[in-house]
Design a protein around this motif. Structure first.
Motif, PDB file in Angstrom:
ATOM      1  N   GLU A 214       0.832  -1.209   0.000  1.00 47.31           N
ATOM      2  CA  GLU A 214       0.000   0.000   0.000  1.00 47.31           C
ATOM      3  C   GLU A 214       0.863   1.255   0.000  1.00 47.31           C
ATOM      4  OE1 GLU A 214      -3.501   2.138   2.694  1.00 47.31           O
ATOM      5  OE2 GLU A 214      -2.635   0.219   3.295  1.00 47.31           O
ATOM      6  N   ALA A 215       1.940   1.253   0.797  1.00 46.94           N
ATOM      7  CA  ALA A 215       2.834   2.406   0.859  1.00 46.94           C
ATOM      8  C   ALA A 215       3.527   2.636  -0.474  1.00 46.94           C
ATOM      9  CB  ALA A 215       3.863   2.203   1.969  1.00 46.94           C
ATOM     10  N   GLU A 216       3.988   1.551  -1.112  1.00 47.30           N
ATOM     11  CA  GLU A 216       4.662   1.669  -2.410  1.00 47.30           C
ATOM     12  C   GLU A 216       3.696   2.168  -3.473  1.00 47.30           C
ATOM     13  OE1 GLU A 216       6.213  -2.189  -3.121  1.00 47.30           O
ATOM     14  OE2 GLU A 216       8.003  -1.903  -1.848  1.00 47.30           O
ATOM     15  N   ASP A 217       2.455   1.670  -3.439  1.00 51.86           N
ATOM     16  CA  ASP A 217       1.451   2.092  -4.420  1.00 51.86           C
ATOM     17  C   ASP A 217       1.108   3.571  -4.243  1.00 51.86           C
ATOM     18  OD1 ASP A 217      -0.513   1.362  -6.528  1.00 51.86           O
ATOM     19  OD2 ASP A 217      -1.955   1.970  -4.987  1.00 51.86           O
ATOM     20  N   THR A 218       0.990   4.006  -2.979  1.00 55.22           N
ATOM     21  CA  THR A 218       0.701   5.417  -2.709  1.00 55.22           C
ATOM     22  C   THR A 218       1.842   6.304  -3.189  1.00 55.22           C
ATOM     23  OG1 THR A 218      -0.628   4.849  -0.774  1.00 55.22           O
ATOM     24  CG2 THR A 218       0.224   7.097  -0.885  1.00 55.22           C
ATOM     25  N   GLU A 219       3.070   5.897  -2.919  1.00 54.32           N
ATOM     26  CA  GLU A 219       4.235   6.677  -3.343  1.00 54.32           C
ATOM     27  C   GLU A 219       4.312   6.764  -4.867  1.00 54.32           C
ATOM     28  OE1 GLU A 219       9.117   6.738  -2.782  1.00 54.32           O
ATOM     29  OE2 GLU A 219       7.891   5.193  -1.806  1.00 54.32           O
TER      30      GLU A 219
END
Length: 290
Positions: A214-219
């Motif tokens: 989720e963090a990678e997708d948001t970034e």
């Protein structure tokens, strides 16, 4: 006129708190005339010796006030130290022509410093964060007439007396009734208390696959929005933002002003306008993608 400096030592004993307090109560008290003369010397001539005598002669009042806060479980020497800081602030601001004695003026400053210290150190987690909560903290303890929780009638009565909402009274009572809990068990409690410390049952989700994804997708999504929004800026605005914020070696307003032949203030205006356009463009694209 007597010389008030005659009875004041150069230094107070620092070996123990008992010796310090004993010495503070042995210091001579000033008459109204002596206090006025010293205060004038400090106000008009910044006479440090006059200020020192004013502080020393009122240390007994700091001790008395600090003792009133012994129920908070904090070291008495720290309370006295903070109160002394408040006294020094009061001396610095005291106007001898106001017609009041220094002790009456200094009480507010002494208590204010002690209150700040208690709020910072009473609990690991800050117990009072708003103005209403800070006001309530020091009144709620004295307002409690029995052990246990307040009744609804008592809550409403305290709220009316202190000029706060009943919800604030309930929240502060809950905070004051709770206790700090160490995340890791203390060495002495490792055998019997380890299983009850948060470190034993709280999971670390920072490396959990779904959280990482989720963090990678948001970034990645935010990077794409930024890239698209930058393309919509004019070349000069885009160059200024990239060199001011997105480059490893960030350039100053004056460096860019020299290169573009304008003032540093003009570069700042261009940067501010570009930031505003960039933010609006990213918000618009994010809304369309949702």
């Amino acid at each position: 006129m007597t010389n008030p400096s005659a009875g004041f030592p150069a230094l107070l004993p620092t070996g123990s708190m008992e010796s310090y307090i004993s010495a503070a109560f042995q210091l001579p008290m000033l008459s109204a005339e002596e206090e006025h003369d010293l205060a004038v010397r400090w106000r008009d001539h910044k006479d440090l010796e006059a200020a020192r005598q004013l502080v020393l002669s009122h240390l007994r009042f700091v001790v008395r006030i600090a003792r009133g806060y012994s129920g908070y479980g904090l070291p008495q020497n720290d309370l006295i130290q903070e109160g002394t800081v408040g006294l020094m602030k009061a001396v610095r601001r005291f106007d001898p022509d106001m017609g009041v004695r220094l002790v009456s003026f200094a009480v507010h400053w002494i208590k204010a410093e002690i209150h700040e210290y208690i709020l910072r150190n009473w609990r690991i987690v800050k117990v009072a964060t708003t103005k209403a909560q800070r006001k309530l903290f020091f009144n709620l303890r004295s307002a409690k007439k029995r052990l246990g929780w307040f009744s609804q009638e008592e809550i409403e009565g305290v709220a009316e007396d202190l000029g706060v909402k009943p919800e604030t009274v309930i929240e502060m009572e809950s905070r004051m009734s709770s206790h700090d809990l160490a995340f890791d068990p203390l060495e002495a409690d490792e055998d019997e208390g380890a299983a009850f410390s948060p470190s034993a049952y709280l999971a670390d989700l920072r490396e959990e696959p779904s959280t990482v994804l989720e963090a990678e997708d948001t970034e990645r999504h935010e990077h794409e929005l930024l890239t698209q929004a930058l393309r919509e800026l004019d070349e000069r605005s885009r160059d200024i933002l990239q060199r001011r914020w997105l480059s490893e070696k960030k350039e100053t307003l004056h460096e860019l002003a020299t290169e573009y032949g304008v003032s540093a203030e003009r570069i700042r205006q261009i940067e501010k306008a570009a930031m505003k356009k960039l933010r609006k463009a990213m918000e618009k694209k994010d809304a369309l993608a949702a």
